[in-house]
Write an enzyme that holds these catalytic residues in place. Structure first.
Site, short mmCIF file in Angstrom:
data_model
loop_
_atom_site.label_atom_id
_atom_site.label_comp_id
_atom_site.label_asym_id
_atom_site.label_seq_id
_atom_site.Cartn_x
_atom_site.Cartn_y
_atom_site.Cartn_z
N HIS A 46 47.92 13.39 39.66
CA HIS A 46 47.22 12.43 38.93
C HIS A 46 47.87 12.34 37.37
CE1 HIS A 46 43.75 9.99 37.20
NE2 HIS A 46 43.94 10.83 35.96
N GLU B 254 48.18 11.24 45.54
CA GLU B 254 46.99 11.40 45.07
C GLU B 254 46.06 10.77 46.05
OE1 GLU B 254 44.72 10.72 40.49
OE2 GLU B 254 45.77 8.93 41.67
N ASN C 255 72.45 33.43 52.64
CA ASN C 255 73.11 34.52 53.63
C ASN C 255 71.87 35.36 54.27
OD1 ASN C 255 75.65 33.78 53.47
ND2 ASN C 255 76.24 35.64 52.19
#
Length: 714
Positions: A46, A68, A437
């Site tokens: 918002h 929203e 990794n």
């Protein structure tokens, strides 16, 4: 329309809110539809929607409006949190980040239609007619009074800086804003009709931080927020003045809503730069504003429930360039402090210990203490929590794990640990590579882990902590670990070693081959890893900031990487040495030990000099030959053993002076990059000492070739 400063503050707040959404969507996926988490995301979306609309970024405002709406349905329990929904939310979040880059000019013409279509598709599955009682009161009561509209976004007056620096300009000490309100007859009639229909009328007194510079924008956000739960039928000052920011400490609105006073209070107080909120019910029977019970009359947010930035801490926004300048000035003070210490020593030796000398010593000691304190405080001001880097990593781990079909419990500890901002900027890429990794090579698939008797979910722990004058970051996993025999075979296949060399090498030497450029144990190349680039770059990047990286591993049990970093890059401890008539400095992070040798202890392998230290053959470099200076070597030789990664080299100097704190100075554009040197510093006597590039010397010493020749000769 908006200045560069206003846009910069908007982007800063936008980055903060995007991080809030990112962190809470991860929590949403892990913990399900937690009301607190959903509300936090809703509020952040918002805020972005309102602020981007004010700034004129329509695509961003449109997209956050759809986000929203979706979270509004989640909040009402009309939708369930699913993995595909979370994926779509992350796609929307990535699109918002691209829109942010579009503002800064890094990208352009971002299409938001596809992600909006996905968001709407989820909402269409739960479309239902709203209950009649859930309608607002505007339509039913329009005949009695005209509701006050929120200040239009395109008419909001911008004065100095974008709102939202709640973490930068906090509430401080303030008196809650309060006003005496008089209602016109038409407004009273609206309130009476609203009470009949089950609505409550509240007088809401809203105080705004004194440091708020765009009051019109803040009023717009408050109006828009309150109209989610009801109708505003009056405001003091009038809406026209509010939209232009023409008010002092705050303003008052009359709100009709079915929510209780606590919900109204919390909703308004969640908005940045709101310093106080008082919610009082309006009673018209005797026309007076009845004070509510103590618990409701002044509903102050509990400290633990207060949103970030509401603590009573007075802070100011400072440009980092000013901090850099301050650090440079402190560096000059440190240099002068060292020179003064040298002057005091000369003064004492020449004039003894009379009153004048003692006064000078006292002044010198006090100035040294003040300089140390100032240096420490400036360094603290330049510090940033490692959370600035760490907070970006959970999303990446989550995406990689999903892509590879793995289950990973990613734990982060020590987010509050602080580092110099220049160090923070460097460590991001190495950490990302190590994590990729670990996910790709280290953690096994769930089925394999179960078969091995391990928990189905792999464990990744990223931790930061202070250790003496350094920061230590550890990354550990409970995955496969590294097998020296497998690495040994790969090294032979790639021609990095002959079978004979590989057989003679220790497991530690074999494991350290992962830092060799181009080396990889991955069987296939993917977009995550396997190309053989990365680990050498990880080590180089960390060593460039005077850090170090080490690791331990056990096959079948996992791997732990340990990164050791300096707190700051501007001031370091160094070993001071002499060569001829000049002084040189070796950074202590690269100094392993010092030795005194007889000339007869030096051996030759082909055309190179070597020494044997505890059974290990090390190349020997004479600093005089490197810098083409005349040496004053007499009798025994002073040798400094330098290390970088797994490599070591001995450097012959004339004399060891001792350790000293030095301020690093660049050689400047005129000299540029000089082989063997990384900078300079100013000594206590005003002379310049050159800082030796220890990493460069070790790299160029040909350690591998020396070891190879010795092994052949042996």
């Amino acid at each position: 329309m908006f200045t560069e400063e206003e846009i910069a503050v908007f982007l800063e707040e936008l980055e903060e809110k995007l991080q809030v959404i990112n962190d809470n969507v991860l929590l949403l996926e892990r913990n399900g539809g937690s009301p607190e988490v959903i509300q936090e995301i809703f509020r952040a979306a918002h805020t972005i929607k309102g602020s981007s609309a004010v700034m004129g970024y329509e695509k961003m405002s449109t997209l956050t409006h759809e986000i929203e709406n979706l979270f509004d349905r989640l909040r009402r329990g009309e939708m369930d949190v699913t993995e595909s929904l979370v994926d779509t939310l992350f796609e929307a979040l990535d699109t918002l980040k691209l829109l942010k880059d579009e503002i800064t000019g890094k990208t352009q013409d971002i299409d938001i239609s596809s992600v909006i279509a996905k968001l709407r598709q989820y909402m269409q599955t739960c479309e239902a007619a709203e209950p009649a009682g859930s309608r607002g009161v505007a339509g039913d009561l329009a005949h009695a009074a005209e509701p006050v509209s929120p200040p239009p976004a395109d008419q909001v007056a911008a004065t100095a800086a974008f709102p939202g620096a709640s973490a930068m300009v906090s509430t401080g000490e303030y008196q809650p804003y309060r006003t005496v309100l008089e209602l016109e007859d038409a407004v009273k009639e609206v309130v009476r009709e609203a009470e009949v229909r089950g609505f409550q009328a509240y007088q809401v007194d809203i105080g705004i931080d004194q440091g708020c510079q765009m009051k019109g924008v803040r009023a717009f956000l408050i109006f828009e927020t309150l109209q989610q739960i009801g109708e505003i039928i009056k405001s003091v000052p009038p809406a026209e003045d509010l939209q232009e920011g023409k008010y002092e400490q705050g303003f008052t609105v009359v709100l009709l809503t079915k929510e209780d006073a606590g919900e109204v209070h919390d909703l308004v107080f969640s908005i940045a730069e709101v310093s106080s909120v008082e919610v009082r019910p309006i009673k018209l029977r005797v026309w007076e504003q009845t004070p509510a019970p103590d618990a409701a009359a002044r509903q102050q947010v509990k400290k633990e429930a207060a949103p970030p930035g509401k603590d009573n801490i007075k802070t100011v926004r400072v440009d980092v360039q000013k901090l850099d300048t301050l650090m440079n000035l402190v560096g000059e003070l440190v240099i002068d402090r060292t020179r003064l210490d040298r002057f005091v020593e000369v003064f004492e030796s020449r004039y003894g210990s009379d009153d004048l000398v003692e006064n000078i010593v006292e002044i010198s000691n006090h100035l040294g203490q003040v300089t140390n304190d100032l240096q420490e405080e400036i360094m603290k001001a330049r510090m940033l929590p490692v959370a600035h880097v760490f907070n970006r990593l959970p999303r990446m781990v989550r995406d990689l794990a999903h892509k590879m079909g793995k289950e990973i419990d990613f734990i982060i500890e020590g987010r509050e640990t602080e580092l110099d901002r220049n160090v923070i900027e460097v460590i991001g890429d190495p950490l990302i590579h190590l994590l990729r990794n670990a996910v790709d090579h280290g953690i096994e698939p769930p089925e394999e882990r179960v078969r091995l008797g391990k928990p189905r979910s792999g464990r990744l722990l990223l931790k930061a902590a202070y250790v003496e004058s350094h920061i230590v970051i550890t990354l550990s996993d409970d995955g496969r670990g590294m097998d020296p025999d497998k690495i040994r075979q790969k090294a032979i296949e790639k021609g990095l070693m002959t079978p004979e060399q590989a057989a003679r090498a220790s497991d530690r030497e074999i494991l350290d081959l992962i830092f060799t450029p181009g080396f990889s144990t991955a069987g296939t190349v993917s977009d995550v890893s396997g190309r053989g680039v990365g680990m050498d770059i990880v080590r180089n990047q960390i060593e460039q900031i005077n850090g170090s990286v080490e690791f331990t591993t056990a096959p079948g049990r996992g791997t732990t990487f340990t990164i050791k970093l300096p707190l700051t890059l501007a001031i370091i401890r160094a070993l001071m040495v002499t060569l001829g008539d000049h002084v040189y400095a070796f950074p202590l992070t690269n100094v392993l030990e010092t030795l005194t040798l007889k000339p007869g202890e030096i051996r030759r392998v082909r055309h190179a000099e070597v020494i044997v230290v505890r059974g290990q053959v090390l190349p020997l470099v004479r600093l005089a030959h490197l810098f083409q200076e005349k040496s004053k070597e007499e009798g025994k030789l002073s040798v400094v053993i330098l290390g970088s990664g797994d490599k070591k080299v001995g450097v012959v100097v004339d004399r060891l002076i001792g350790e000293q704190e030095i301020v690093i100075k660049s050689l400047g554009g005129y000299l540029g990059q000089v082989p063997g040197l990384s900078g300079a510093t100013i000594l206590g006597d005003g002379k310049v000492a050159l800082i030796v590039d220890a990493r460069g010397i070790v790299k160029d010493a040909g350690v591998e070739e020396i070891i190879y020749e010795v092994s052949r000769a042996g």
